[in-house]
Design a protein around this motif. Structure first.
Motif, PDB file in Angstrom:
ATOM      1  N   LEU A   1       3.807 154.075  50.278  1.00 60.15           N
ATOM      2  CA  LEU A   1       4.338 153.932  49.141  1.00 60.15           C
ATOM      3  C   LEU A   1       4.178 152.296  48.698  1.00 60.15           C
ATOM      4  CD1 LEU A   1       7.446 155.610  49.785  1.00 60.15           C
ATOM      5  CD2 LEU A   1       5.639 156.628  48.754  1.00 60.15           C
ATOM      6  N   THR A   2       3.938 152.079  47.271  1.00 59.01           N
ATOM      7  CA  THR A   2       3.822 150.817  46.877  1.00 59.01           C
ATOM      8  C   THR A   2       4.488 150.568  45.609  1.00 59.01           C
ATOM      9  OG1 THR A   2       1.389 150.813  47.449  1.00 59.01           O
ATOM     10  CG2 THR A   2       2.021 149.264  45.856  1.00 59.01           C
ATOM     11  N   TRP A   3       5.323 149.763  45.796  1.00 60.55           N
ATOM     12  CA  TRP A   3       6.413 149.265  44.621  1.00 60.55           C
ATOM     13  C   TRP A   3       6.176 148.231  44.031  1.00 60.55           C
ATOM     14  CZ3 TRP A   3       9.743 151.954  41.982  1.00 60.55           C
ATOM     15  CH2 TRP A   3      10.812 151.209  40.979  1.00 60.55           C
ATOM     16  N   ILE A   4       5.712 148.046  42.859  1.00 58.85           N
ATOM     17  CA  ILE A   4       5.328 146.856  42.056  1.00 58.85           C
ATOM     18  C   ILE A   4       6.668 145.736  41.543  1.00 58.85           C
ATOM     19  CG2 ILE A   4       4.182 145.619  40.281  1.00 58.85           C
ATOM     20  CD1 ILE A   4       2.499 146.911  42.728  1.00 58.85           C
ATOM     21  N   LEU A   5       6.753 144.708  41.983  1.00 57.25           N
ATOM     22  CA  LEU A   5       8.001 143.896  41.216  1.00 57.25           C
ATOM     23  C   LEU A   5       7.524 142.925  40.243  1.00 57.25           C
ATOM     24  CD1 LEU A   5       9.477 142.764  44.807  1.00 57.25           C
ATOM     25  CD2 LEU A   5      10.136 144.561  43.374  1.00 57.25           C
ATOM     26  N   GLU A   6       6.309 142.508  40.285  1.00 60.93           N
ATOM     27  CA  GLU A   6       5.650 141.563  39.430  1.00 60.93           C
ATOM     28  C   GLU A   6       4.254 141.560  39.282  1.00 60.93           C
ATOM     29  OE1 GLU A   6       5.648 136.635  39.208  1.00 60.93           O
ATOM     30  OE2 GLU A   6       7.161 137.619  39.910  1.00 60.93           O
ATOM     31  N   GLY A   7       3.764 141.605  38.039  1.00 63.47           N
ATOM     32  CA  GLY A   7       2.161 141.809  37.850  1.00 63.47           C
ATOM     33  C   GLY A   7       1.552 143.045  37.837  1.00 63.47           C
ATOM     34  N   SER A   8       0.348 143.389  38.326  1.00 62.13           N
ATOM     35  CA  SER A   8       0.087 144.851  38.448  1.00 62.13           C
ATOM     36  C   SER A   8      -0.996 144.797  39.535  1.00 62.13           C
ATOM     37  CB  SER A   8      -0.718 145.110  37.125  1.00 62.13           C
ATOM     38  OG  SER A   8      -1.520 144.070  36.961  1.00 62.13           O
ATOM     39  N   LEU A   9      -1.125 145.853  40.111  1.00 58.77           N
ATOM     40  CA  LEU A   9      -2.039 146.127  41.112  1.00 58.77           C
ATOM     41  C   LEU A   9      -3.017 147.325  40.801  1.00 58.77           C
ATOM     42  CD1 LEU A   9      -2.526 145.122  44.145  1.00 58.77           C
ATOM     43  CD2 LEU A   9      -1.022 147.147  44.706  1.00 58.77           C
ATOM     44  N   GLU A  10      -4.280 147.251  41.087  1.00 58.93           N
ATOM     45  CA  GLU A  10      -5.214 148.518  40.791  1.00 58.93           C
ATOM     46  C   GLU A  10      -5.356 148.995  42.415  1.00 58.93           C
ATOM     47  OE1 GLU A  10      -9.515 149.453  39.079  1.00 58.93           O
ATOM     48  OE2 GLU A  10      -9.105 147.258  39.390  1.00 58.93           O
ATOM     49  N   HIS A  11      -5.381 150.328  42.333  1.00 60.70           N
ATOM     50  CA  HIS A  11      -5.399 151.207  43.282  1.00 60.70           C
ATOM     51  C   HIS A  11      -6.408 152.060  43.177  1.00 60.70           C
ATOM     52  CE1 HIS A  11      -4.681 154.667  46.235  1.00 60.70           C
ATOM     53  NE2 HIS A  11      -4.510 153.526  46.999  1.00 60.70           N
ATOM     54  N   LYS A  12      -7.407 152.258  44.288  1.00 63.24           N
ATOM     55  CA  LYS A  12      -8.532 153.107  44.221  1.00 63.24           C
ATOM     56  C   LYS A  12      -8.472 153.740  45.807  1.00 63.24           C
ATOM     57  CE  LYS A  12     -11.530 150.783  41.065  1.00 63.24           C
ATOM     58  NZ  LYS A  12     -12.846 150.036  41.026  1.00 63.24           N
ATOM     59  N   ASP A  13      -8.666 155.083  45.851  1.00 63.64           N
ATOM     60  CA  ASP A  13      -8.655 155.507  47.382  1.00 63.64           C
ATOM     61  C   ASP A  13     -10.117 156.139  47.396  1.00 63.64           C
ATOM     62  OD1 ASP A  13      -8.409 158.017  46.226  1.00 63.64           O
ATOM     63  OD2 ASP A  13      -6.293 157.903  46.587  1.00 63.64           O
ATOM     64  N   SER A  14     -10.236 156.654  48.750  1.00 62.23           N
ATOM     65  CA  SER A  14     -11.425 157.498  49.248  1.00 62.23           C
ATOM     66  C   SER A  14     -11.533 158.774  48.500  1.00 62.23           C
ATOM     67  CB  SER A  14     -11.678 157.558  50.744  1.00 62.23           C
ATOM     68  OG  SER A  14     -10.336 158.097  51.278  1.00 62.23           O
ATOM     69  N   MET A  15     -10.634 159.414  48.003  1.00 61.39           N
ATOM     70  CA  MET A  15     -10.393 160.639  47.312  1.00 61.39           C
ATOM     71  C   MET A  15     -10.976 160.685  45.861  1.00 61.39           C
ATOM     72  SD  MET A  15      -7.069 162.495  49.136  1.00 61.39           S
ATOM     73  CE  MET A  15      -7.423 163.992  48.425  1.00 61.39           C
ATOM     74  N   LYS A  16     -11.340 159.252  45.223  1.00 60.91           N
ATOM     75  CA  LYS A  16     -11.734 158.905  43.958  1.00 60.91           C
ATOM     76  C   LYS A  16     -10.585 159.001  43.146  1.00 60.91           C
ATOM     77  CE  LYS A  16     -15.982 158.941  45.622  1.00 60.91           C
ATOM     78  NZ  LYS A  16     -16.188 158.146  46.582  1.00 60.91           N
ATOM     79  N   SER A  17      -9.396 158.818  43.594  1.00 61.15           N
ATOM     80  CA  SER A  17      -8.300 158.709  42.744  1.00 61.15           C
ATOM     81  C   SER A  17      -7.860 157.126  42.503  1.00 61.15           C
ATOM     82  CB  SER A  17      -7.038 159.555  43.006  1.00 61.15           C
ATOM     83  OG  SER A  17      -6.491 159.125  44.339  1.00 61.15           O
ATOM     84  N   GLY A  18      -7.176 156.857  41.527  1.00 61.61           N
ATOM     85  CA  GLY A  18      -6.752 155.447  41.526  1.00 61.61           C
ATOM     86  C   GLY A  18      -6.045 155.173  40.107  1.00 61.61           C
ATOM     87  N   GLY A  19      -5.808 153.979  39.986  1.00 60.30           N
ATOM     88  CA  GLY A  19      -4.837 153.401  38.740  1.00 60.30           C
ATOM     89  C   GLY A  19      -4.536 152.182  38.712  1.00 60.30           C
ATOM     90  N   VAL A  20      -3.635 151.615  37.638  1.00 62.80           N
ATOM     91  CA  VAL A  20      -3.144 150.358  37.748  1.00 62.80           C
ATOM     92  C   VAL A  20      -1.633 150.673  37.917  1.00 62.80           C
ATOM     93  CG1 VAL A  20      -2.669 148.249  36.468  1.00 62.80           C
ATOM     94  CG2 VAL A  20      -4.993 149.240  36.374  1.00 62.80           C
ATOM     95  N   ILE A  21      -1.113 150.098  38.866  1.00 66.76           N
ATOM     96  CA  ILE A  21       0.515 150.008  39.180  1.00 66.76           C
ATOM     97  C   ILE A  21       1.190 148.854  38.450  1.00 66.76           C
ATOM     98  CG2 ILE A  21       2.160 150.492  40.613  1.00 66.76           C
ATOM     99  CD1 ILE A  21      -0.042 151.217  42.596  1.00 66.76           C
ATOM    100  N   ARG A  22       2.145 149.149  37.791  1.00 62.74           N
ATOM    101  CA  ARG A  22       2.929 147.884  37.147  1.00 62.74           C
ATOM    102  C   ARG A  22       4.473 147.965  37.637  1.00 62.74           C
ATOM    103  NH1 ARG A  22      -0.952 149.695  33.793  1.00 62.74           N
ATOM    104  NH2 ARG A  22      -2.329 148.239  32.707  1.00 62.74           N
ATOM    105  N   PRO A  23       4.979 146.850  37.107  1.00 64.62           N
ATOM    106  CA  PRO A  23       6.464 146.883  37.534  1.00 64.62           C
ATOM    107  C   PRO A  23       7.290 147.762  37.195  1.00 64.62           C
ATOM    108  CG  PRO A  23       5.682 144.479  36.806  1.00 64.62           C
ATOM    109  CD  PRO A  23       4.834 145.660  36.465  1.00 64.62           C
ATOM    110  N   GLY A  24       8.226 148.251  38.181  1.00 69.93           N
ATOM    111  CA  GLY A  24       9.124 149.667  38.104  1.00 69.93           C
ATOM    112  C   GLY A  24       8.299 150.921  38.185  1.00 69.93           C
ATOM    113  N   GLU A  25       7.173 150.869  38.618  1.00 70.12           N
ATOM    114  CA  GLU A  25       6.240 152.142  38.750  1.00 70.12           C
ATOM    115  C   GLU A  25       5.931 151.922  40.484  1.00 70.12           C
ATOM    116  OE1 GLU A  25       3.545 152.568  34.936  1.00 70.12           O
ATOM    117  OE2 GLU A  25       2.666 151.662  36.718  1.00 70.12           O
ATOM    118  N   MET A  26       5.777 153.242  40.948  1.00 69.88           N
ATOM    119  CA  MET A  26       5.425 153.507  42.399  1.00 69.88           C
ATOM    120  C   MET A  26       4.212 154.300  42.546  1.00 69.88           C
ATOM    121  SD  MET A  26       8.098 154.462  45.352  1.00 69.88           S
ATOM    122  CE  MET A  26       8.466 156.030  44.849  1.00 69.88           C
TER     123      MET A  26
END
Length: 91
Positions: free
Chosen positions: A65-90
């Motif tokens: 589980l990834t919870w963003i407090l500040e900024g944003s985080l791009e995530h990509k995984d080996s199953m070819k899914s991903g996206g950008v996670i922003r504050p308040g998103e998990m």
């Protein structure tokens, strides 16, 4: 029994691109009194520097589980899914 563990008592590592605090034993931090809580094995507080991060790597038999407090985080995984996670998103 639950007990309060102060932030300063946790394991810490600063890798330059990653400043991380470990609630339970993790990586090079080992504390036999804090190995996890039931099935929960890892709680890390990570601050990742901009345009840096973990390269793609496997995880076996676990949910992350990834919870963003500040900024944003791009995530990509080996199953070819991903996206950008922003504050308040998990993810």
């Amino acid at each position: 029994m639950l007990s309060i563990r102060k932030s300063a008592d946790r394991g810490h590592a600063d890798h330059g691109w990653l400043d991380t605090y470990h609630t339970f034993s993790f990586a090079d931090y080992h504390d036999p009194d804090h190995m996890g809580f039931r099935h929960l094995r890892v709680i890390n507080e990570d601050v990742v520097q901009p345009d840096q991060g973990f390269g793609q790597h496997p995880h076996r038999d676990m949910e992350i589980l990834t919870w963003i407090l500040e900024g944003s985080l791009e995530h990509k995984d080996s199953m070819k899914s991903g996206g950008v996670i922003r504050p308040g998103e998990m993810q």
